[in-house]
Design a protein around this motif. Structure first.
Motif, short mmCIF file in Angstrom:
data_model
loop_
_atom_site.label_atom_id
_atom_site.label_comp_id
_atom_site.label_asym_id
_atom_site.label_seq_id
_atom_site.Cartn_x
_atom_site.Cartn_y
_atom_site.Cartn_z
N ARG A 25 42.88 40.40 -0.46
CA ARG A 25 41.43 40.23 -0.55
C ARG A 25 41.12 38.80 -0.94
NH1 ARG A 25 42.04 43.15 -5.75
NH2 ARG A 25 41.28 41.73 -7.33
N GLY A 26 40.08 38.28 -0.33
CA GLY A 26 39.63 36.94 -0.65
C GLY A 26 38.59 36.98 -1.75
N ASP A 27 38.02 35.84 -2.03
CA ASP A 27 36.95 35.74 -3.01
C ASP A 27 35.61 36.02 -2.33
OD1 ASP A 27 38.70 34.98 -5.07
OD2 ASP A 27 38.63 32.88 -4.41
N VAL A 28 34.66 36.47 -3.09
CA VAL A 28 33.31 36.67 -2.57
C VAL A 28 32.70 35.30 -2.29
CG1 VAL A 28 31.00 37.53 -3.09
CG2 VAL A 28 32.99 38.83 -3.79
N LYS A 29 32.09 35.19 -1.12
CA LYS A 29 31.41 33.95 -0.74
C LYS A 29 29.93 34.26 -0.54
CE LYS A 29 35.45 32.76 1.93
NZ LYS A 29 35.95 32.95 3.26
N GLU A 30 29.10 33.30 -0.87
CA GLU A 30 27.67 33.45 -0.59
C GLU A 30 27.35 32.64 0.65
OE1 GLU A 30 24.63 33.50 -3.30
OE2 GLU A 30 25.72 34.64 -4.80
N GLU A 60 25.87 44.82 0.03
CA GLU A 60 26.19 45.81 -0.99
C GLU A 60 27.62 46.32 -0.87
OE1 GLU A 60 24.60 50.00 0.87
OE2 GLU A 60 23.11 48.69 -0.04
N HIS A 61 28.20 46.27 0.33
CA HIS A 61 29.60 46.69 0.50
C HIS A 61 30.54 45.71 -0.19
CE1 HIS A 61 27.54 49.05 3.53
NE2 HIS A 61 28.57 49.87 3.51
N ALA A 62 30.22 44.41 -0.13
CA ALA A 62 31.01 43.41 -0.85
C ALA A 62 30.90 43.64 -2.35
CB ALA A 62 30.54 42.00 -0.48
N ASP A 63 29.68 43.89 -2.83
CA ASP A 63 29.48 44.17 -4.25
C ASP A 63 30.27 45.40 -4.69
OD1 ASP A 63 27.74 42.02 -4.52
OD2 ASP A 63 25.94 43.24 -4.19
N VAL A 97 33.80 44.82 10.79
CA VAL A 97 32.78 44.43 9.82
C VAL A 97 31.88 45.64 9.58
CG1 VAL A 97 32.75 42.01 10.54
CG2 VAL A 97 31.13 43.60 11.56
N ASN A 98 31.23 45.63 8.42
CA ASN A 98 30.27 46.71 8.19
C ASN A 98 28.97 46.41 8.93
OD1 ASN A 98 30.09 44.79 5.68
ND2 ASN A 98 28.12 45.84 5.67
N ALA A 99 28.34 47.49 9.41
CA ALA A 99 26.98 47.40 9.94
C ALA A 99 26.07 47.50 8.72
CB ALA A 99 26.73 48.54 10.92
N PHE A 100 25.02 46.71 8.67
CA PHE A 100 24.23 46.64 7.45
C PHE A 100 23.58 47.95 7.06
CE2 PHE A 100 24.73 42.13 8.05
CZ PHE A 100 24.89 41.69 6.75
N TYR A 101 23.18 48.76 8.02
CA TYR A 101 22.43 49.96 7.66
C TYR A 101 23.08 51.26 8.07
CZ TYR A 101 18.97 46.40 6.84
OH TYR A 101 18.33 45.28 6.38
N GLY A 102 24.36 51.25 8.38
CA GLY A 102 24.95 52.51 8.81
C GLY A 102 26.34 52.78 8.30
N LYS A 104 29.46 53.54 6.00
CA LYS A 104 29.78 54.20 4.73
C LYS A 104 31.16 53.71 4.29
CE LYS A 104 30.03 58.64 2.44
NZ LYS A 104 29.84 60.08 2.58
N LEU A 105 31.26 53.24 3.05
CA LEU A 105 32.50 52.73 2.47
C LEU A 105 32.99 53.72 1.42
CD1 LEU A 105 34.62 50.50 1.79
CD2 LEU A 105 32.89 49.49 0.30
N ILE A 106 34.22 54.18 1.58
CA ILE A 106 34.83 55.10 0.63
C ILE A 106 36.12 54.46 0.13
CG2 ILE A 106 35.80 57.41 0.28
CD1 ILE A 106 34.05 58.25 2.75
N LEU A 107 36.27 54.34 -1.19
CA LEU A 107 37.44 53.73 -1.80
C LEU A 107 38.20 54.77 -2.61
CD1 LEU A 107 35.61 50.53 -2.98
CD2 LEU A 107 37.35 50.63 -1.20
#
Length: 120
Positions: A25-30, A60-63, A97-102, A104-107
């Motif tokens: 995993r990389g670092d979070v980038k803005e 929100e998936h990155a967060d 990549v995640n789609a912004f509005y659809g 679902k991320l499960i960890l």
């Protein structure tokens, strides 16, 4: 969809579900695009056949994944399930990549699919 199918495809923006474990995993980038700020984190996922797939998680998936790793014991694997993500080329290779509005991320979810994956 299997990692092999994704990696051998040339069709972007296809909606897929994937399961794999996080190996890098990389670092979070803005980033900023057209005045909108967003966060992104890049991951490398691996499947049970040792295929590797690039994954970018936005917003929100990155967060969510950053918060998850804060409290995670690094000696155990992180199994990630993404439902309704999209295929996209990254540095010449297909990834997801995640789609912004659809999406679902499960960890490490308490799901039969995760137990089956870990039993591998």
């Amino acid at each position: 969809m299997s990692f092999n199918e994704i990696l051998s495809s040339n069709v972007e923006e296809t909606s897929v579900d994937v399961i794999g474990h996080v190996i890098e995993r990389g670092d979070v980038k803005e980033t900023e695009n057209e005045g909108r700020k967003s966060k992104v984190i890049d991951l490398t996922l691996q499947d049970l056949e040792n295929n590797r797939l690039h994954c970018s998680l936005w917003g929100e998936h990155a967060d969510k994944i950053v918060s998850f790793f804060v409290n995670h014991d690094n000696s155990s694997p992180v199994v990630l399930i993404l439902q309704f993500c999209k295929t996209r080329k990254y540095l010449g290779a297909m990834g997801i990549v995640n789609a912004f509005y659809g999406t679902k991320l499960i960890l490490n979810g308490d799901l039969p699919e995760v137990s089956t994956y870990i039993a591998g």
